[in-house]
Write a protein that holds these residues in place. Structure first.
Motif, PDB file in Angstrom:
ATOM      1  N   LEU A  53      -3.768   0.903  -1.087  1.00 37.87           N
ATOM      2  CA  LEU A  53      -3.790   0.791   0.368  1.00 37.87           C
ATOM      3  C   LEU A  53      -2.712   1.656   1.013  1.00 37.87           C
ATOM      4  N   GLY A  54      -1.515   1.622   0.444  1.00 37.27           N
ATOM      5  CA  GLY A  54      -0.440   2.423   1.001  1.00 37.27           C
ATOM      6  C   GLY A  54      -0.731   3.908   0.900  1.00 37.27           C
ATOM      7  N   PHE A  70       0.972  -4.579  -7.122  1.00 35.85           N
ATOM      8  CA  PHE A  70       1.639  -3.279  -6.990  1.00 35.85           C
ATOM      9  C   PHE A  70       0.612  -2.150  -6.939  1.00 35.85           C
ATOM     10  N   PHE A  71      -0.338  -2.168  -7.868  1.00 37.75           N
ATOM     11  CA  PHE A  71      -1.345  -1.109  -7.877  1.00 37.75           C
ATOM     12  C   PHE A  71      -2.278  -1.209  -6.663  1.00 37.75           C
ATOM     13  N   LEU A  86       8.993   8.599   7.678  1.00 35.32           N
ATOM     14  CA  LEU A  86       9.304   7.169   7.594  1.00 35.32           C
ATOM     15  C   LEU A  86       8.054   6.293   7.473  1.00 35.32           C
ATOM     16  N   VAL A  87       6.864   6.871   7.354  1.00 31.88           N
ATOM     17  CA  VAL A  87       5.650   6.054   7.295  1.00 31.88           C
ATOM     18  C   VAL A  87       5.685   5.123   6.084  1.00 31.88           C
ATOM     19  N   ALA A  88       5.953   5.672   4.901  1.00 27.70           N
ATOM     20  CA  ALA A  88       6.009   4.823   3.705  1.00 27.70           C
ATOM     21  C   ALA A  88       7.220   3.890   3.737  1.00 27.70           C
ATOM     22  N   ALA A 122       6.928  -3.074  -3.160  1.00 28.28           N
ATOM     23  CA  ALA A 122       7.353  -2.132  -4.195  1.00 28.28           C
ATOM     24  C   ALA A 122       6.474  -0.889  -4.205  1.00 28.28           C
ATOM     25  N   SER A 123       5.199  -1.063  -3.941  1.00 29.58           N
ATOM     26  CA  SER A 123       4.306   0.101  -3.900  1.00 29.58           C
ATOM     27  C   SER A 123       4.664   1.012  -2.732  1.00 29.58           C
ATOM     28  N   GLY A 124       5.053   0.423  -1.611  1.00 29.56           N
ATOM     29  CA  GLY A 124       5.479   1.235  -0.486  1.00 29.56           C
ATOM     30  C   GLY A 124       6.717   2.051  -0.817  1.00 29.56           C
ATOM     31  N   ALA A 125       7.649   1.428  -1.541  1.00 27.63           N
ATOM     32  CA  ALA A 125       8.844   2.160  -1.952  1.00 27.63           C
ATOM     33  C   ALA A 125       8.480   3.291  -2.903  1.00 27.63           C
TER      34      ALA A 125
END
Length: 816
Positions: free
Chosen positions: A141-142, A135-136, A752-754, A54-57
């Motif tokens: 990291l993301g 998520f946080f 597209l990295v994330a 979810a964090s990546g999104a």
């Protein structure tokens, strides 16, 4: 400012946040085992991965983190991680969640319906609370990965080294802190990460730096008393609940290890005797007992003993005493696996067994019975004062495999609770005491007329006792026994079923002797060699010309379990999910829940706000590649954790050593991939690394079993060193495909990295559940084989992407 001084705190922050994440994840599995049940501890893995996905999104949608505001964003995300760990966990401990509430006795249909609705809502709330800290952490990291994609190899190295270190640190912490204390430590580590990130902007101290340092000091300082600040909610379905609601019951001891939380309850004059004890017992009642609970559930009793054998005559009125009364003379030696508080040891002592070896996995339980400062006097020095009794600290199956001694009797009785078995709490757990390979080990360690006796719970139709018979039959036939039907007796005593297998066939005198005891105590014989009733399930099984057809016709799955498919407590198929006892039903619910939430929090935001990225050339191939890595990595990781349990002697050791090795060496592999690649096209290294990874992974399936057999007799330190050495080459290779893919997508399609991060997380969420679903039905060898196929598929997909990368990492042709 010097770039090296700016980037070093970022590496330190990435390392520390990864350390916090792994510590939190393992600590929560321990906490859930106490406050809920073991099968819900499994939920932590998928929820953690969901938080990361979810964090990546979120990052893909916001696209707000860039090198120029790195210090502004990353300290905030790490600080929110620390805060959310404490707040979310505090709320979790306040939820009155009991997974067995709808099944509690005395409820009307309307009350059961309400309890079911309430349970679903509570589980959803618990799921959300677990997701928030991850998520946080994923944002932290993301954000670092997205902002510094060109440094992905070294960032990924710091991430995996931090995670690997966390696997070892958390085990050490769980020896000295309660699970709540480790949660506080994880929050403190996240606060330290915020401090490091804050130093990356100007290298100086700002208000957020002081705030992060102060927060870390406070939560670290509170960790030893965290269990008093945030006591766990013990549900009414767990036996320990009584200690909190019955004023006549005193909680006289609480201790912690990485294996379990151990509590001792005492009520003056209280005694339960032994599991399944006969109401017709002619012996005096059991003396006073204390009751040990393991993770608030499994119960074992410490019996007051003054050395007078007449006071413990009740033990021969329990089904655990049956095997001692089958032969004309009692056994001379006995191996007792999981003696707990000592009931089975007392049984052997009462029956004048000359040599008794008890193998207990939990050192706290041994200390409770053996330590003079605890309950040694109450137990009469049972574990310390009798020269014929020897207590070993080890996992039972591992001890048997390493031992050269043979015994007249091998026994283990009710190593879990009725509530746990009835709830399906162990149906998702591997258990290597009950496999064909285990029974081969037991058989090989019995004397010529030796017996194996196992106490289990009784269900109708027979399931646990029946599966023991099918496992025993498979083992006997592998040892050349042509008529296994004459080697078994099964007895029901109330809610218990006792299985006895003899190395040689039971003779008529032994059968008659057992029947006399059973009739006297009011038990019933479920099976003996003289039973010929055609309606008897056991008789039908032994008479079946086609056993596969018999297994298909039987209402439950009672086919033999193996080390490759060690789910002894799962009796349902995918066409018959069964009731709440079924692990498969739990898995289907978890998969549906994970699929829905992961789609809602990962895929939908990406589709809603970033769908234009999917129209660029190569987007489907890139996403397919990262999806394959998400599934393949976790399939191998979980499969290897299972493979090493028997060799290392406990799931905690296996989990810690495998995760440490895979993450640490994957981190080194990530770092090396950057050095080896230079400015070349990442695909040149991918086409070498992934096939080599596939070959090596498949090789492990065939090489590990004989290696384990050769080295299992070494001490634990040596076995850990061997495990780490074996995992090193695989870990190095597993760490390369992801950073290589990130570098490739950053060069050809940076937007597209994330997306890659989010899709990888989405597939990891599903993969964590699919791994167990596949293993339950087909075994872990198939899991590892599928992982190889998935990796190769990912390589095939990414190889079709057009465009070349030139010197300096810039596209030399348009990539769309």
């Amino acid at each position: 400012m010097n770039e090296a001084k700016t980037i070093r705190p970022v590496y330190a922050g990435v390392f520390t946040i990864a350390l916090a994440v792994l510590s939190l994840e393992i600590a929560l599995t321990r906490i859930f085992s106490v406050a809920l049940w073991y099968h819900l501890a499994f939920m932590v893995i998928s929820t953690a991965l969901l938080g990361f996905g979810a964090s990546g999104a979120y990052l893909a949608v916001k696209r707000s983190v860039r090198p120029d505001n790195l210090a502004l964003k990353l300290p905030r995300y790490a600080g929110l991680t620390a805060l959310s760990v404490i707040v979310a966990f505090a709320l979790m401990t306040r939820l009155p969640l009991d997974p067995l509430a709808p099944m509690l006795p005395g409820l009307s249909p309307a009350e059961q319906t309400w309890q079911t609705v309430l349970l679903v809502l509570m589980l959803l709330a618990e799921y959300v609370l677990v997701v928030v800290p991850f998520f946080f952490a994923g944002l932290t990291l993301g954000g670092a990965f997205s902002s510094l994609a060109r440094r992905i190899s070294t960032l990924y190295f710091a991430d995996l080294i931090g995670g690997g270190t966390g696997c070892l640190v958390v085990v050490a912490l769980l020896w000295v802190l309660p699970g709540q204390g480790v949660v506080f430590v994880a929050a403190g580590l996240a606060a330290l990460a915020a401090l490091f990130f804050s130093l990356s902007q100007h290298g100086g101290w700002r208000p957020i730096t002081y705030l992060a340092l102060g927060g870390a000091v406070v939560v670290f300082g509170l960790s030893p008393v965290a269990d008093r600040l945030l006591p766990l909610h013990i549900p009414p379905s767990k036996p320990l609940y009584q200690a909190y609601t019955d004023p006549s019951i005193e909680l006289v001891y609480t201790g912690y290890t990485p294996f379990a939380r151990v509590d001792v309850m005492y009520k003056e004059g209280a005694s339960l005797g032994a599991w399944g004890i006969s109401a017709r017992c002619p012996a005096p009642p059991s003396p006073e007992q204390m009751f040990i609970t393991i993770d608030a559930a499994a119960i074992t009793a410490i019996t007051r003993f003054d050395g007078n054998p007449d006071t413990i005559a009740f033990v021969n009125c329990a089904p655990s005493g049956l095997a001692y009364q089958v032969s004309a003379a009692p056994p001379r030696s006995a191996l007792i696996i999981g003696p707990g508080g000592g009931i089975d040891v007392l049984t052997a002592l009462y029956n004048r067994v000359e040599r008794v070896v008890g193998v207990e996995i939990n050192p706290l339980i041994v200390d409770l019975v053996a330590d003079a400062s605890l309950f040694r006097q109450f137990a009469g020095g049972l574990y310390t004062d009798y020269p014929g009794i020897q207590i070993e600290l080890a996992e039972g199956r591992n001890y048997v495999a390493r031992s050269a001694e043979r015994f007249d009797l091998i026994q283990f009785s009710q190593v879990d609770t009725w509530a746990a078995a009835a709830s399906g709490a162990y149906s998702l757990s591997e258990n290597f005491l009950y496999t064909v390979e285990a029974f081969l080990d037991y058989y090989d360690h019995l004397t010529d007329d030796g017996m194996l006796t196992v106490g289990r719970w009784y269900f109708d139709p027979p399931q646990q006792a029946f599966r023991l018979v099918t496992i025993g039959t498979a083992a006997l036939e592998r040892r050349g026994v042509t008529d296994p039907a004459r080697h078994f007796m099964v007895v029901r005593a109330g809610d218990t079923a006792t299985f006895i297998m003899k190395r040689t066939p039971f003779n008529a005198d032994e059968i008659a002797r057992l029947r006399q005891v059973v009739d006297r105590l009011g038990f019933s014989v479920l099976y003996a060699p003289d039973v010929t009733d055609g309606d008897n399930w056991f008789v039908q099984y032994f008479n079946a010309s086609d056993r596969d057809a018999f297994f298909r016709a039987y209402p439950l799955d009672v086919s033999p379990t193996s080390d490759d498919r060690p789910f002894f407590f799962e009796y349902y198929g995918w066409s018959n999910l069964g009731d709440f006892r079924s692990g498969k039903a739990t898995l289907v619910i978890l998969l549906a829940q994970a699929l829905l939430l992961a789609a809602a929090f990962i895929l939908w935001p990406l589709w809603r706000f970033q769908r234009h990225g999917l129209t660029t050339r190569g987007a489907p191939q890139f996403l397919g590649y990262f999806a394959a890595l998400g599934i393949g990595f976790i399939l191998i990781e979980v499969g290897l954790m299972q493979r090493f349990i028997l060799f290392l002697g406990h799931p905690v050791y296996s989990t810690s050593v495998v995760l440490f090795s895979i993450l640490t060496f994957s981190g080194l592999g990530s770092y090396l991939s950057g050095r080896l690649l230079g400015e070349e096209d990442p695909r040149r290294l991918q086409v070498r690394v992934i096939p080599l990874l596939a070959v090596l992974t498949l090789g492990y399936v065939f090489v590990l079993p004989p290696l384990f057999q050769a080295f299992i007799g070494l001490d634990l330190t040596a076995r850990v060193a061997i495990a780490v050495a074996l995992l090193m080459p695989l870990g190095l290779l597993m760490g390369m495909p992801f950073p290589l893919g990130i570098r490739l997508v950053d060069r050809l399609n940076p937007g597209l990295v994330a997306w890659a991060w989010g899709v990888n997380g989405f597939c990891s969420v599903l993969g964590s559940i699919l791994t167990v679903m596949i293993a339950q039905s087909y075994g872990f060898s198939i899991v590892i084989g599928l992982a190889v196929g998935v990796y190769l598929l990912g390589l095939a997909v990414v190889s079709t992407i057009g465009g070349r990368t030139g010197v300096g990492g810039q596209p030399s042709e348009a990539s769309g």
